[in-house]
Design a protein around this motif. Structure first.
Motif, PDB file in Angstrom:
ATOM      1  N   ASP A  14       0.736  -1.281  -0.078  1.00  0.00           N
ATOM      2  CA  ASP A  14       0.198  -0.289   0.067  1.00  0.00           C
ATOM      3  C   ASP A  14       0.852   1.434  -0.046  1.00  0.00           C
ATOM      4  O   ASP A  14       2.104   1.508  -0.891  1.00  0.00           O
ATOM      5  CB  ASP A  14      -0.809  -0.239   1.308  1.00  0.00           C
ATOM      6  N   ASP A  15       0.630   2.360   0.772  1.00  0.00           N
ATOM      7  CA  ASP A  15       1.362   3.140   0.538  1.00  0.00           C
ATOM      8  C   ASP A  15       2.779   3.957   1.568  1.00  0.00           C
ATOM      9  O   ASP A  15       4.161   4.217   1.099  1.00  0.00           O
ATOM     10  CB  ASP A  15       0.732   4.619   1.108  1.00  0.00           C
ATOM     11  N   GLY A  16       2.992   2.011   1.318  1.00  0.00           N
ATOM     12  CA  GLY A  16       4.374   1.997   2.462  1.00  0.00           C
ATOM     13  C   GLY A  16       5.723   2.239   1.274  1.00  0.00           C
ATOM     14  O   GLY A  16       6.933   1.810   1.168  1.00  0.00           O
ATOM     15  N   VAL A  17       5.082   1.834  -0.127  1.00  0.00           N
ATOM     16  CA  VAL A  17       5.455   1.926  -1.757  1.00  0.00           C
ATOM     17  C   VAL A  17       6.460   2.890  -1.195  1.00  0.00           C
ATOM     18  O   VAL A  17       7.494   3.387  -2.379  1.00  0.00           O
ATOM     19  CB  VAL A  17       5.326   1.232  -2.381  1.00  0.00           C
ATOM     20  N   TYR A  18       5.861   3.740  -0.702  1.00  0.00           N
ATOM     21  CA  TYR A  18       6.731   5.876  -1.259  1.00  0.00           C
ATOM     22  C   TYR A  18       7.919   5.748  -0.006  1.00  0.00           C
ATOM     23  O   TYR A  18       8.171   6.733  -0.502  1.00  0.00           O
ATOM     24  CB  TYR A  18       5.350   6.858  -1.038  1.00  0.00           C
ATOM     25  N   GLN A  19       7.706   5.080   0.457  1.00  0.00           N
ATOM     26  CA  GLN A  19       9.258   4.803   1.257  1.00  0.00           C
ATOM     27  C   GLN A  19      10.162   4.627   0.706  1.00  0.00           C
ATOM     28  O   GLN A  19      11.598   5.137   0.510  1.00  0.00           O
ATOM     29  CB  GLN A  19       9.098   3.804   2.317  1.00  0.00           C
ATOM     30  N   LEU A  20      10.417   4.003  -0.325  1.00  0.00           N
ATOM     31  CA  LEU A  20      11.281   3.318  -0.971  1.00  0.00           C
ATOM     32  C   LEU A  20      11.624   4.104  -2.931  1.00  0.00           C
ATOM     33  O   LEU A  20      12.439   3.947  -3.237  1.00  0.00           O
ATOM     34  CB  LEU A  20      11.076   1.926  -1.632  1.00  0.00           C
ATOM     35  N   ARG A  21      10.652   5.110  -2.867  1.00  0.00           N
ATOM     36  CA  ARG A  21      10.461   6.096  -3.717  1.00  0.00           C
ATOM     37  C   ARG A  21      11.741   6.993  -3.868  1.00  0.00           C
ATOM     38  O   ARG A  21      12.496   7.850  -2.532  1.00  0.00           O
ATOM     39  CB  ARG A  21       9.611   7.343  -3.600  1.00  0.00           C
ATOM     40  N   ARG A  22      12.580   6.860  -5.552  1.00  0.00           N
ATOM     41  CA  ARG A  22      13.567   7.520  -5.165  1.00  0.00           C
ATOM     42  C   ARG A  22      13.655   8.794  -5.292  1.00  0.00           C
ATOM     43  O   ARG A  22      12.627   9.300  -5.828  1.00  0.00           O
ATOM     44  CB  ARG A  22      14.529   6.778  -6.937  1.00  0.00           C
ATOM     45  N   GLY A  23      14.811   9.801  -4.776  1.00  0.00           N
ATOM     46  CA  GLY A  23      15.316  11.156  -4.719  1.00  0.00           C
ATOM     47  C   GLY A  23      14.536  12.321  -3.920  1.00  0.00           C
ATOM     48  O   GLY A  23      13.556  13.391  -3.872  1.00  0.00           O
ATOM     49  N   GLN A  24      13.965  10.603  -2.791  1.00  0.00           N
ATOM     50  CA  GLN A  24      13.773  12.057  -1.559  1.00  0.00           C
ATOM     51  C   GLN A  24      14.414  13.092  -1.243  1.00  0.00           C
ATOM     52  O   GLN A  24      15.819  12.925  -1.406  1.00  0.00           O
ATOM     53  CB  GLN A  24      13.497  11.396  -0.399  1.00  0.00           C
ATOM     54  N   ASN A  25      13.916  14.286  -0.566  1.00  0.00           N
ATOM     55  CA  ASN A  25      14.493  15.324   0.004  1.00  0.00           C
ATOM     56  C   ASN A  25      14.086  16.207   1.071  1.00  0.00           C
ATOM     57  O   ASN A  25      14.134  17.082   1.021  1.00  0.00           O
ATOM     58  CB  ASN A  25      15.049  16.117  -1.721  1.00  0.00           C
ATOM     59  N   PRO A  26      14.390  15.072   2.398  1.00  0.00           N
ATOM     60  CA  PRO A  26      13.429  15.717   3.381  1.00  0.00           C
ATOM     61  C   PRO A  26      14.520  16.873   3.693  1.00  0.00           C
ATOM     62  O   PRO A  26      13.574  17.533   5.074  1.00  0.00           O
ATOM     63  CB  PRO A  26      12.886  14.489   4.166  1.00  0.00           C
ATOM     64  N   ALA A  27      15.236  17.117   3.482  1.00  0.00           N
ATOM     65  CA  ALA A  27      15.790  18.291   4.092  1.00  0.00           C
ATOM     66  C   ALA A  27      15.482  19.900   4.335  1.00  0.00           C
ATOM     67  O   ALA A  27      15.677  20.099   4.543  1.00  0.00           O
ATOM     68  CB  ALA A  27      17.712  18.491   3.354  1.00  0.00           C
ATOM     69  N   VAL A  28      14.362  19.961   3.116  1.00  0.00           N
ATOM     70  CA  VAL A  28      13.756  21.009   2.776  1.00  0.00           C
ATOM     71  C   VAL A  28      12.980  20.707   3.895  1.00  0.00           C
ATOM     72  O   VAL A  28      12.495  21.592   4.152  1.00  0.00           O
ATOM     73  CB  VAL A  28      12.684  21.165   1.824  1.00  0.00           C
ATOM     74  N   LEU A  29      12.029  19.619   4.602  1.00  0.00           N
ATOM     75  CA  LEU A  29      11.868  20.441   5.634  1.00  0.00           C
ATOM     76  C   LEU A  29      12.326  19.838   6.864  1.00  0.00           C
ATOM     77  O   LEU A  29      11.696  19.512   7.899  1.00  0.00           O
ATOM     78  CB  LEU A  29      10.670  19.377   5.666  1.00  0.00           C
ATOM     79  N   ASN A  30      13.845  20.056   7.128  1.00  0.00           N
ATOM     80  CA  ASN A  30      14.687  19.805   8.251  1.00  0.00           C
ATOM     81  C   ASN A  30      14.490  18.258   8.801  1.00  0.00           C
ATOM     82  O   ASN A  30      14.318  17.851   9.925  1.00  0.00           O
ATOM     83  CB  ASN A  30      14.272  21.353   9.207  1.00  0.00           C
ATOM     84  N   MET A  31      14.089  17.241   7.567  1.00  0.00           N
ATOM     85  CA  MET A  31      13.731  15.452   8.190  1.00  0.00           C
ATOM     86  C   MET A  31      14.410  15.246   7.909  1.00  0.00           C
ATOM     87  O   MET A  31      15.493  15.161   6.515  1.00  0.00           O
ATOM     88  CB  MET A  31      12.887  15.211   8.052  1.00  0.00           C
ATOM     89  N   LYS A  32      15.226  13.846   8.551  1.00  0.00           N
ATOM     90  CA  LYS A  32      15.728  12.766   8.409  1.00  0.00           C
ATOM     91  C   LYS A  32      15.408  12.449   6.276  1.00  0.00           C
ATOM     92  O   LYS A  32      14.677  11.771   7.017  1.00  0.00           O
ATOM     93  CB  LYS A  32      16.359  12.197   9.682  1.00  0.00           C
ATOM     94  N   ASP A  33      16.581  12.153   5.941  1.00  0.00           N
ATOM     95  CA  ASP A  33      16.485  11.205   4.783  1.00  0.00           C
ATOM     96  C   ASP A  33      17.055   9.795   5.022  1.00  0.00           C
ATOM     97  O   ASP A  33      17.746   8.721   4.983  1.00  0.00           O
ATOM     98  CB  ASP A  33      17.634  11.647   3.733  1.00  0.00           C
ATOM     99  N   PHE A  34      15.162   9.273   6.211  1.00  0.00           N
ATOM    100  CA  PHE A  34      15.840   7.692   6.363  1.00  0.00           C
ATOM    101  C   PHE A  34      16.101   7.269   5.350  1.00  0.00           C
ATOM    102  O   PHE A  34      16.028   5.902   5.665  1.00  0.00           O
ATOM    103  CB  PHE A  34      15.289   7.569   7.384  1.00  0.00           C
ATOM    104  N   SER A  35      15.315   6.895   3.634  1.00  0.00           N
ATOM    105  CA  SER A  35      15.474   6.035   3.078  1.00  0.00           C
ATOM    106  C   SER A  35      16.928   5.651   2.547  1.00  0.00           C
ATOM    107  O   SER A  35      17.211   4.653   2.376  1.00  0.00           O
ATOM    108  CB  SER A  35      15.074   6.886   1.610  1.00  0.00           C
ATOM    109  N   LYS A  36      17.997   7.050   3.017  1.00  0.00           N
ATOM    110  CA  LYS A  36      19.424   5.999   3.694  1.00  0.00           C
ATOM    111  C   LYS A  36      19.482   4.980   3.492  1.00  0.00           C
ATOM    112  O   LYS A  36      20.112   4.424   3.208  1.00  0.00           O
ATOM    113  CB  LYS A  36      20.016   7.483   2.967  1.00  0.00           C
ATOM    114  N   THR A  37      19.109   4.829   4.706  1.00  0.00           N
ATOM    115  CA  THR A  37      19.291   4.321   5.650  1.00  0.00           C
ATOM    116  C   THR A  37      19.235   2.260   5.117  1.00  0.00           C
ATOM    117  O   THR A  37      19.667   1.439   5.862  1.00  0.00           O
ATOM    118  CB  THR A  37      18.389   4.318   7.289  1.00  0.00           C
ATOM    119  N   PHE A  38      17.812   2.323   4.365  1.00  0.00           N
ATOM    120  CA  PHE A  38      17.545   0.849   4.039  1.00  0.00           C
ATOM    121  C   PHE A  38      18.935   1.168   3.217  1.00  0.00           C
ATOM    122  O   PHE A  38      18.712  -0.811   3.220  1.00  0.00           O
ATOM    123  CB  PHE A  38      16.464   1.104   2.850  1.00  0.00           C
ATOM    124  N   GLY A  39      20.053   0.743   2.899  1.00  0.00           N
ATOM    125  CA  GLY A  39      21.213   0.773   2.553  1.00  0.00           C
ATOM    126  C   GLY A  39      22.374  -0.009   2.958  1.00  0.00           C
ATOM    127  O   GLY A  39      23.017  -0.694   2.501  1.00  0.00           O
TER     128      GLY A  39
END
Lengths: 100, 130
Positions: free
Chosen positions: B45-70
């Protein structure tokens, strides 16, 4: 496997996803806001009806009562169980998957 | 198979950032990974958005945890299963997803059909959903 679903199917896709992925011999127990889906006359009635061909579907009676839902209006084939029935289902199945 | 080893499946069903579920789930997977169980992670379901390429949460001062999946393959989490139907429902394809390379350079991110996911789920000792 016992699958429990606790979200209303008119608000969340949880029930539909559960019914897509639960294996054929699974038990499905509707609890909390998911109990509305067990009633006749809702837009998800046909989904429950076709799922009854593959699964045993149960609904938690105290959650029906709490919400003023009448057991006599359950979709035919859905079984109401109490907390003792919930425990029996949990013990009978090798694992419980709580859909949230 | 070692009888002490349990098959544990983590099922992610929520988009990242709007709630804390996705971040917390990843923490649980990482913490659980040290116990050397047979772990799989599913994006549904919406969980697939977690793996979406190109996330840039820095614009909201949030952590880009999609990198942690690596890091997951380093913890012996070798399969990140993505439910194909959930992807299609959201107009996405495998090309929209990040890659998580294993040591041998193959991708841990794996598309899975409803039928295969259904039987994989049924084989688990423990299923935890977030």
């Amino acid at each position: 496997m016992l699958h429990t679903v606790n979200k209303s199917s008119s608000e969340k896709s949880t029930l539909v996803s559960c019914l897509r992925l639960a294996a054929d011999d699974a038990d499905i127990l509707l609890i909390e806001d998911a109990v509305y889906a067990a009633m006749t006359g809702t837009q998800t009635e046909s989904i429950i009806q076709s799922a009854l061909a593959r699964y045993q579907i149960y609904v938690l009676e105290p959650d029906l009562e709490c919400r003023g839902l009448d057991k006599s209006r359950l979709i035919s084939g859905v079984k109401a169980v109490g907390y003792d029935g919930f425990v029996e289902l949990s013990v009978k199945n090798s694992a419980v998957h709580s859909w949230l | 198979m070692d009888s002490l080893k349990k098959r544990i499946m983590y099922v992610n069903r929520r988009a990242p950032y709007g709630t804390v579920y996705a971040l917390e789930a990843l923490d649980v997977v990482l913490a659980g990974a040290v116990f050397e169980q047979e772990v799989s992670v599913v994006f549904l379901d919406d969980g697939v958005y977690q793996l979406r390429r190109g996330q840039n949460p820095a614009v909201l001062n949030m952590k880009d945890f999609s990198k942690t999946f690596g890091a997951l393959p380093d913890f012996d989490v070798m399969y990140l299963y993505v439910d194909e139907e959930s992807l299609v429902q959201r107009g996405m394809t495998a090309r929209d997803l990040i890659e998580v390379p294993r040591e041998d350079d193959t991708d841990a991110v794996t598309l899975i059909s409803s039928t295969d996911l259904s039987s994989l789920m049924d084989q688990q000792d423990v299923v935890l959903q977030f």
